[in-house]
Write an enzyme that holds these catalytic residues in place. Structure first.
Site, mmCIF file in Angstrom:
data_model
loop_
_atom_site.group_PDB
_atom_site.id
_atom_site.type_symbol
_atom_site.label_atom_id
_atom_site.label_comp_id
_atom_site.label_asym_id
_atom_site.label_seq_id
_atom_site.Cartn_x
_atom_site.Cartn_y
_atom_site.Cartn_z
ATOM 1 N N ASP A 1 0.841 -1.196 0.000
ATOM 2 C CA ASP A 1 0.000 0.000 0.000
ATOM 3 C C ASP A 1 0.878 1.248 0.000
ATOM 4 O OD1 ASP A 1 -2.443 1.272 -0.118
ATOM 5 O OD2 ASP A 1 -2.648 1.411 2.061
ATOM 6 N N TYR B 1 1.080 5.716 -0.442
ATOM 7 C CA TYR B 1 0.615 6.872 0.351
ATOM 8 C C TYR B 1 0.867 8.091 -0.528
ATOM 9 C CZ TYR B 1 0.447 9.590 4.822
ATOM 10 O OH TYR B 1 0.142 10.447 5.862
ATOM 11 N N HIS C 1 -3.861 14.087 1.027
ATOM 12 C CA HIS C 1 -4.081 13.175 2.154
ATOM 13 C C HIS C 1 -2.898 13.220 3.123
ATOM 14 C CE1 HIS C 1 -5.236 9.670 4.477
ATOM 15 N NE2 HIS C 1 -4.092 9.086 4.192
ATOM 16 N N ARG D 1 0.669 15.572 13.531
ATOM 17 C CA ARG D 1 1.971 16.147 13.871
ATOM 18 C C ARG D 1 1.862 17.663 13.941
ATOM 19 N NH1 ARG D 1 3.283 11.902 10.450
ATOM 20 N NH2 ARG D 1 3.303 13.325 8.690
ATOM 21 N N GLU E 1 -10.638 3.813 3.826
ATOM 22 C CA GLU E 1 -9.754 4.625 2.994
ATOM 23 C C GLU E 1 -10.125 4.390 1.542
ATOM 24 O OE1 GLU E 1 -5.788 5.547 5.593
ATOM 25 O OE2 GLU E 1 -5.643 3.864 4.215
ATOM 26 N N GLU F 1 -9.338 4.144 -2.036
ATOM 27 C CA GLU F 1 -8.127 3.932 -2.827
ATOM 28 C C GLU F 1 -8.496 3.214 -4.124
ATOM 29 O OE1 GLU F 1 -4.687 2.298 -0.897
ATOM 30 O OE2 GLU F 1 -5.239 3.058 1.088
ATOM 31 N N ASP G 1 -9.148 0.362 2.074
ATOM 32 C CA ASP G 1 -8.143 -0.061 3.055
ATOM 33 C C ASP G 1 -8.672 0.288 4.453
ATOM 34 O OD1 ASP G 1 -5.739 -0.871 4.180
ATOM 35 O OD2 ASP G 1 -4.793 1.081 3.905
ATOM 36 N N ARG H 1 -8.055 3.600 13.443
ATOM 37 C CA ARG H 1 -7.210 4.771 13.718
ATOM 38 C C ARG H 1 -6.614 4.768 15.120
ATOM 39 N NH1 ARG H 1 -6.019 5.889 8.730
ATOM 40 N NH2 ARG H 1 -7.826 6.512 7.477
ATOM 41 N N GLN I 1 -3.897 2.183 15.215
ATOM 42 C CA GLN I 1 -2.814 2.738 14.388
ATOM 43 C C GLN I 1 -1.988 3.770 15.167
ATOM 44 O OE1 GLN I 1 -4.330 4.478 10.755
ATOM 45 N NE2 GLN I 1 -2.312 5.043 9.973
ATOM 46 N N TYR J 1 1.970 2.565 15.489
ATOM 47 C CA TYR J 1 2.643 2.814 14.200
ATOM 48 C C TYR J 1 4.087 3.285 14.312
ATOM 49 C CZ TYR J 1 2.550 7.963 13.744
ATOM 50 O OH TYR J 1 2.778 9.293 13.881
ATOM 51 N N LYS K 1 -4.299 -2.151 10.021
ATOM 52 C CA LYS K 1 -4.632 -2.281 8.606
ATOM 53 C C LYS K 1 -4.751 -3.740 8.173
ATOM 54 C CE LYS K 1 -3.555 2.192 7.561
ATOM 55 N NZ LYS K 1 -4.309 3.138 6.728
ATOM 56 N N THR L 1 -8.972 -5.798 3.840
ATOM 57 C CA THR L 1 -8.935 -4.826 2.744
ATOM 58 C C THR L 1 -9.947 -5.314 1.718
ATOM 59 O OG1 THR L 1 -6.569 -4.460 3.112
ATOM 60 C CG2 THR L 1 -7.461 -3.744 0.986
ATOM 61 N N THR M 1 -4.724 6.522 0.183
ATOM 62 C CA THR M 1 -5.980 7.265 0.263
ATOM 63 C C THR M 1 -5.984 8.432 -0.712
ATOM 64 O OG1 THR M 1 -6.064 6.705 2.587
ATOM 65 C CG2 THR M 1 -7.534 8.468 1.848
ATOM 66 N N GLU N 1 -10.131 12.454 7.892
ATOM 67 C CA GLU N 1 -10.038 13.804 7.334
ATOM 68 C C GLU N 1 -11.405 14.489 7.288
ATOM 69 O OE1 GLU N 1 -7.875 11.559 4.150
ATOM 70 O OE2 GLU N 1 -7.189 13.596 3.688
HETATM 71 CA CA CA Z 1 -4.002 2.998 2.925
#
Ligand code: CA
Length: 430
Positions: free
Chosen positions: A137, A139, A144, A153, A210, A212, A244, A248, A251, A255, A264, A268, A361, A375
């Site tokens: 996968d 990104y 996104h 962050r 997600e 995708e 996907d 959250r 994650q 992560y 994840k 899927t 995404t 989002e």
């Molecule tokens: Ca993804």
């Protein structure tokens, strides 16, 4: 394949009348491949979607109406066909296009053969179309990555310095890729609640989708045989829609430092029809400008994006109607599929027939175009109004459906639907 390919001519029509409707996802210009059972208990086989029907390729092959180098379609996956390579893909596509064309009497005027060759989609069961050895996968949506960076962050430095240089990706979990319509249990896992020193073991409280797309490798590369960016597209068999599913809260805790794992890996979902690169060729368009210019191994001339309109709908538990919550377009992706594959293999990593590569995404620039609830709701802080009910994240019994199509002149090359309903989590042991 060139724009002169007769199978993509805009004025082509089929004797399968439902294929000629302006909003059909499966006109004669599309001819996507899938695997299906015509009835309960019947053997799986390969078919092509045409209008509201499926053309049974195993029947055509058996009856001599379709010439192939070997038996390929009385199979439970597209892999034997994919492995034959582009020459066979194009020969089969040309023969199917000819058989289904309005002016070809072979099947059109033979009621007995037609009854065996065509299966209504409404009475068939669609299966996972490809045996998937590996799932990666990426990104690759700048919007996104910027949105997620700002949420988790620093809004002022939302994109990490490597993002504009590398098509960021990770090796995902192929074993849990399922076909549209397969219910998915809410995952359990470790969640770190605010203000708590240690995590709890709990059902996911922030379950997300997600939006995708995914592409399948048809022509693999060996170890230490990197794929050149200019050669990458010719190795792609076709594309699907891909959800996907993402936990959250799991994650956020797991992560660092190696990326998502259980958040994840539980499921899927992909759409059942694989739309070929030949069918997508008329919708090729220019990708966004890249600044800084990528390193040489990631450079390609010309147009390598595809104009695919995408939508997400959520049907809340107990409701009849789904609400469309996002609309965006695949052509906005910063990194192209060719660049993703070139980067994936530049280290010497090999691929196999049927490997699945997710786009990442797909989010646009405005709030109605975001490809995740993370989002769309600002990490749950601004729940979506779905008309009488709201959603911060996905609740048990909710159904999420992705759809997408390329808009031609009077016809659509569509992907159908990629749908899944969330079931309650399994009981936790604490
Ligand atoms: Ca993804």
């Amino acid at each position: 394949m060139s724009k002169n390919d007769p199978t993509i001519a805009a004025d082509l029509r089929s004797w399968v009348e439902t294929a000629n409707a302006a909003d059909s996802h499966f006109p004669i210009q599309n001819l996507p491949y899938g695997v299906f059972r015509p009835a309960a208990g019947a053997q799986p086989r390969v078919g092509v979607a045409i209008g509201d029907q499926i053309l049974d390729l195993s029947y055509l092959e058996r009856s001599g109406l379709l010439r192939t180098p070997a038996p390929l379609f009385a199979a439970a996956s597209l892999n034997p066909f994919m492995a034959r390579g582009p020459e066979t893909w194009r020969s089969v596509r040309a023969q199917i296009s000819s058989l289904l064309a309005a002016g070809t009497p072979t099947l059109r005027d033979d009621a007995a053969a037609r009854a065996q060759a065509l299966v209504p989609q409404s009475s068939a069961t669609l299966l996972l179309p490809v045996e998937i050895p590996g799932y990666t996968d990426f990104y690759s949506s700048k919007e996104h990555a910027t949105n997620v960076g700002a949420l988790f962050r620093d809004p002022k430095n939302a994109l990490l310095p490597n993002w504009l240089e590398i098509p960021i990706g990770y090796n995902g979990r192929a074993s849990s890729v399922v076909v549209s319509g397969t219910p998915v249990h809410r995952p359990n896992g470790q969640i770190k609640l605010p203000g708590q020193e240690r995590p709890v073991f709990s059902p996911c409280l922030k379950l997300d989708f997600e939006l995708e797309t995914g592409f399948f490798i048809g022509v693999p590369n060996g170890m230490a045989e990197p794929v050149a960016c200019s050669d990458a597209e010719s190795r792609i068999f076709g594309m699907v829609l891909l959800n996907d599913w993402s936990a959250r809260d799991i994650q956020a805790w797991e992560y660092v430092p190696l990326g998502p794992f259980n958040a994840k890996g539980f499921a899927t979902t992909i759409s059942p029809w694989v739309v070929t690169m030949d069918a997508l060729e008329p919708f090729r368009t220019r990708q966004p400008a890249q600044d800084p210019e990528p390193l040489p191994y990631l450079r390609h001339d010309g147009s390598h994006a595809f104009d695919i309109h995408l939508e997400v709908a959520l049907r809340p538990q107990g409701r009849e109607r789904a609400v469309t919550i996002a609309r965006t377009n695949f052509k906005t992706m910063y990194w192209t599929m060719a660049q993703q594959l070139a980067h994936h293999t530049v280290s010497g990593c090999n691929t196999r027939v049927g490997d699945l590569m997710g786009s990442g995404t797909i989010s646009g620039t405005d709030a109605g175009s975001y490809g995740s609830l993370l989002e769309l709701t600002g990490n749950g802080k601004q729940p979506l109004d779905l008309g009488g009910t709201t959603r911060a994240f996905i609740e048990d019994g909710d159904e999420v459906t992705l759809t997408g199509w390329c808009q031609g002149d009077g016809y659509r090359v569509g992907f159908g639907e990629c749908s899944g309903t969330i079931l309650p989590a399994l009981p936790t042991q604490g």
